[in-house]
Motif scaffolding. Structure first.
Motif, mmCIF file in Angstrom:
data_model
loop_
_atom_site.group_PDB
_atom_site.id
_atom_site.type_symbol
_atom_site.label_atom_id
_atom_site.label_comp_id
_atom_site.label_asym_id
_atom_site.label_seq_id
_atom_site.Cartn_x
_atom_site.Cartn_y
_atom_site.Cartn_z
ATOM 1 N N VAL A 196 0.866 -1.177 0.000
ATOM 2 C CA VAL A 196 0.000 0.000 0.000
ATOM 3 C C VAL A 196 0.903 1.226 0.000
ATOM 4 O O VAL A 196 1.878 1.289 0.758
ATOM 5 C CB VAL A 196 -0.940 0.017 1.218
ATOM 6 C CG1 VAL A 196 -1.599 1.390 1.390
ATOM 7 C CG2 VAL A 196 -2.008 -1.055 1.067
ATOM 8 N N ARG A 207 -4.131 8.219 -6.959
ATOM 9 C CA ARG A 207 -4.618 6.932 -6.439
ATOM 10 C C ARG A 207 -5.098 6.053 -7.590
ATOM 11 O O ARG A 207 -4.755 4.863 -7.669
ATOM 12 C CB ARG A 207 -5.766 7.162 -5.444
ATOM 13 C CG ARG A 207 -6.413 5.869 -4.954
ATOM 14 C CD ARG A 207 -7.467 6.133 -3.886
ATOM 15 N NE ARG A 207 -8.575 6.928 -4.371
ATOM 16 C CZ ARG A 207 -9.567 7.379 -3.599
ATOM 17 N NH1 ARG A 207 -9.580 7.100 -2.303
ATOM 18 N NH2 ARG A 207 -10.535 8.104 -4.118
ATOM 19 N N ASP A 208 -5.862 6.626 -8.492
ATOM 20 C CA ASP A 208 -6.394 5.856 -9.617
ATOM 21 C C ASP A 208 -5.287 5.443 -10.595
ATOM 22 O O ASP A 208 -5.294 4.324 -11.109
ATOM 23 C CB ASP A 208 -7.460 6.669 -10.349
ATOM 24 C CG ASP A 208 -8.680 6.945 -9.495
ATOM 25 O OD1 ASP A 208 -8.866 6.239 -8.471
ATOM 26 O OD2 ASP A 208 -9.439 7.881 -9.811
ATOM 27 N N THR A 217 -2.644 2.692 -8.748
ATOM 28 C CA THR A 217 -3.135 1.413 -8.230
ATOM 29 C C THR A 217 -3.191 0.377 -9.343
ATOM 30 O O THR A 217 -3.911 0.544 -10.341
ATOM 31 C CB THR A 217 -4.512 1.595 -7.579
ATOM 32 O OG1 THR A 217 -4.378 2.492 -6.464
ATOM 33 C CG2 THR A 217 -5.075 0.280 -7.096
ATOM 34 N N ARG A 271 -1.354 -0.659 -4.241
ATOM 35 C CA ARG A 271 -2.579 0.150 -4.098
ATOM 36 C C ARG A 271 -2.227 1.453 -3.380
ATOM 37 O O ARG A 271 -1.747 1.432 -2.247
ATOM 38 C CB ARG A 271 -3.640 -0.610 -3.304
ATOM 39 C CG ARG A 271 -4.176 -1.842 -4.025
ATOM 40 C CD ARG A 271 -5.135 -2.657 -3.175
ATOM 41 N NE ARG A 271 -4.460 -3.254 -2.032
ATOM 42 C CZ ARG A 271 -4.735 -2.980 -0.761
ATOM 43 N NH1 ARG A 271 -5.663 -2.090 -0.456
ATOM 44 N NH2 ARG A 271 -4.086 -3.586 0.222
ATOM 45 N N THR A 331 -3.778 3.791 -1.676
ATOM 46 C CA THR A 331 -5.069 4.060 -1.048
ATOM 47 C C THR A 331 -4.967 4.786 0.289
ATOM 48 O O THR A 331 -5.978 4.982 0.966
ATOM 49 C CB THR A 331 -5.815 2.735 -0.832
ATOM 50 O OG1 THR A 331 -4.952 1.811 -0.157
ATOM 51 C CG2 THR A 331 -6.236 2.139 -2.160
ATOM 52 N N SER A 332 -3.767 5.195 0.676
ATOM 53 C CA SER A 332 -3.568 5.897 1.934
ATOM 54 C C SER A 332 -2.965 7.270 1.641
ATOM 55 O O SER A 332 -2.410 7.493 0.553
ATOM 56 C CB SER A 332 -2.643 5.088 2.852
ATOM 57 O OG SER A 332 -2.564 5.639 4.139
ATOM 58 N N PHE A 345 -10.045 7.751 1.430
ATOM 59 C CA PHE A 345 -8.644 7.547 1.775
ATOM 60 C C PHE A 345 -8.485 7.134 3.237
ATOM 61 O O PHE A 345 -9.165 7.653 4.120
ATOM 62 C CB PHE A 345 -7.830 8.830 1.576
ATOM 63 C CG PHE A 345 -7.358 9.058 0.172
ATOM 64 C CD1 PHE A 345 -6.416 8.223 -0.412
ATOM 65 C CD2 PHE A 345 -7.834 10.136 -0.566
ATOM 66 C CE1 PHE A 345 -5.960 8.446 -1.702
ATOM 67 C CE2 PHE A 345 -7.387 10.377 -1.855
ATOM 68 C CZ PHE A 345 -6.456 9.529 -2.428
ATOM 69 N N ARG A 396 -12.124 3.169 7.515
ATOM 70 C CA ARG A 396 -10.955 3.625 6.738
ATOM 71 C C ARG A 396 -9.660 3.088 7.346
ATOM 72 O O ARG A 396 -8.633 3.070 6.699
ATOM 73 C CB ARG A 396 -10.909 5.152 6.715
ATOM 74 C CG ARG A 396 -12.140 5.797 6.117
ATOM 75 C CD ARG A 396 -12.141 5.738 4.615
ATOM 76 N NE ARG A 396 -13.300 6.436 4.098
ATOM 77 C CZ ARG A 396 -14.372 5.848 3.584
ATOM 78 N NH1 ARG A 396 -14.408 4.529 3.477
ATOM 79 N NH2 ARG A 396 -15.397 6.560 3.159
#
Length: 534
Positions: A245, A266-267, A270, A275, A277-278, A331, A357
């Motif tokens: 991550v 992020r998009d 990933t 990923r 995502t943080s 997020f 989250r």
């Protein structure tokens, strides 16, 4: 293809099970128990332990790997060690226009501040830029200061300072934001160099039984470019064996206008086993250079209160709004907080956020007793760097004198956090310190470094049990990365595993840190085989 792990003991991610076997196939755990039958391949544990692989919840893998390919100071301990390593590296690389790398310890120098004069003696002809182990400061030579135009008339930046002599001349140590003055001039690291750094970092982490991690800075910081494209390349090319991550870096010089860019990154980043995502927010600095944010001021060497309470890098009121916005778009927020005010400001910002989250606060060197119970109440995880909870030179010389007797007892309150119901996860912050989970777990259990004969235990009432420490580094950190089917030995779980050369639950607690890694497995595939001894 099935693999049977036999003739050893098991830790299942939460509990020590004693003797048992694990059967693996198609990247999953098929069975856990005894006398599981035949398999295509048999791994004899030889009395060792099999556990879910370690997951490092706070690490800088590209940065650490890159430093290992440059002037790597992490094996040194003294001023003389560092100067020898630097000279040998410089002499061996006469074509390098800059000497780059890092990894020195503040405790090796008086006041934690090395000098340009020392570097000038070994590298007089080229600029040198060497961040320390915690990457909150850097050591530079006179040539680097000259190129940056830094002299006695240069003002300190708002988020840092230049170490100076009595006449105001910079002496060679750059704290926090002052690093940018020189870091911005260093040669551009190529894409291939970053890629080599990631692969070396991954290899090194696997050798310590680490099967996944959260990279705590995916963005440009302290002379490093954003490692996001490097991770994306590795994921696309199939070279990223770990599950990772990425915590996208929150630029503290900007505000909510960066939100759209974070969502786009992020998009874009990933892919596969990576990923993004943080989001990582650095709320304060570190205690050793007096930039960690404290509720009450630091003391001077005579024990008197100063006017300095450290830095809140993000305004606390604005922090609450930023966290709310990040939470709303899905997020996870990962906050660096060393001081008690930094931790409090982070907890305040998490009020009213979605526990799903899995927000977390890393480091937590100093937590005010009034705030310990808030972690469980808010559903905020405590991300522990266990290795630091000991009376090493840095603690004794550069921290304790400036906190005072009462406040010094609030440091690294692992036991209090556990008793208050906080969810514990664990990371190394490598290359700040070793990524060896066994050494960190040793400190969590013993509150002293492995092999520190005759040392005092540091706040032994804050020790945690071996099962608790193992759980934080396995199922806990897998959970923080939203990998609910990893970090455990149970049928159907992902076969991310580590095989240890002994069973630390059966031996003396005094030798936990001496445990070695025999092999590491990700998705049922061996990614490290050998013997990684402490």
């Amino acid at each position: 293809m099935t693999t049977l792990f036999t003739n050893g003991a098991l830790f299942d991610g939460h509990r020590y099970l004693g003797a048992g076997e694990v059967l693996v196939g198609a990247g999953r755990i098929l069975a856990v128990g005894r006398e599981l039958g035949e398999a295509d391949d048999v791994v004899d544990l030889q009395g060792g332990l099999i556990s879910p692989g370690f997951v490092d919840a706070h690490v800088h893998a590209v940065q650490g790997g890159l430093e290992r390919t440059r002037c790597d100071l992490t094996e040194g301990e003294t001023r003389e060690d560092y100067l020898r390593i630097i000279k040998e590296y410089a002499d061996g690389h006469p074509d390098r226009p800059w000497i780059l790398g890092g990894g020195w310890a503040m405790s090796a120098f008086p006041g934690g501040t090395p000098t340009a004069a020392d570097l000038d003696a070994v590298v007089p002809d080229r600029p040198v830029f060497l961040p320390n182990r915690d990457h909150h400061g850097a050591w530079v030579n006179t040539r680097a200061l000259e190129l940056a135009g830094v002299d006695r008339h240069t003002p300190d930046p708002p988020d840092g300072r230049f170490e100076r002599d009595a006449d105001g001349h910079p002496t060679g140590t750059l704290h926090e934001g002052a690093m940018h003055a020189v870091a911005s001039l260093t040669p551009q690291t190529t894409d291939d160099e970053y890629y080599e750094g990631l692969l070396e970092g991954q290899r090194y982490l696997h050798s310590y039984g680490v099967t996944g991690w959260q990279d705590a800075i995916v963005g440009a910081y302290a002379g490093m470019d954003d490692p996001g494209p490097t991770y994306l390349r590795a994921a696309r090319e199939g070279d990223l064996s770990a599950h990772v991550v990425g915590a996208l870096w929150w630029d503290r010089s900007r505000g909510e206008e960066q939100m759209a860019g974070l969502v786009e990154r992020r998009d874009a980043y990933t892919h596969g086993q990576f990923r993004a995502t943080s989001v990582k927010i650095m709320q304060d600095g570190v205690a050793e250079n007096f930039t960690a944010a404290l509720v009450e001021p630091y003391l001077d060497r005579c024990g008197h209160a100063t006017s300095n309470t450290g830095h809140s890098f993000v305004d606390p009121v604005e922090l609450r709004e930023y966290v709310r916005l990040l939470d709303a778009v899905g997020f996870q927020v990962h906050v660096h907080a060393i001081g008690d005010r930094g931790a409090r400001e982070a907890l305040d910002a998490f009020e009213g956020t979605d526990p799903e989250r899995r927000h977390h606060i890393a480091h937590l060197q100093l937590v005010h007793p009034d705030d310990v119970r808030r972690f469980a109440g808010l559903g905020v995880a405590a991300n522990l760097q266990m290795l630091w909870a000991c009376l090493d030179e840095q603690m004794v010389e550069l921290t304790l004198p400036f906190l005072g007797e009462e406040r010094a007892t609030w440091q690294y309150p692992f036991g209090d956090l556990e008793r208050a119901g906080a969810r514990l996860v664990a990371g190394s912050d490598w290359p700040v310190s070793t990524p060896n989970p066994l050494e960190a777990i040793h400190v969590a259990v013993n509150r002293m470094e492995h092999g520190a004969v005759g040392s005092r235990r540091f706040l032994p009432e804050q020790a945690i049990a071996l099962e608790t420490a193992f759980a934080a580094y396995t199922s806990g950190s897998a959970w923080i990365n939203h990998r609910d089917n990893a970090g455990m030995l149970r049928p159907g779980a992902t076969a991310d595993l580590v095989v240890l050369d002994r069973d630390p639950f059966a031996g003396s607690a005094d030798d936990i840190g001496g445990t070695g890694v025999v092999s590491t497995w990700v998705d049922g595939t061996r990614v490290f085989e050998g013997y990684r001894q402490r």
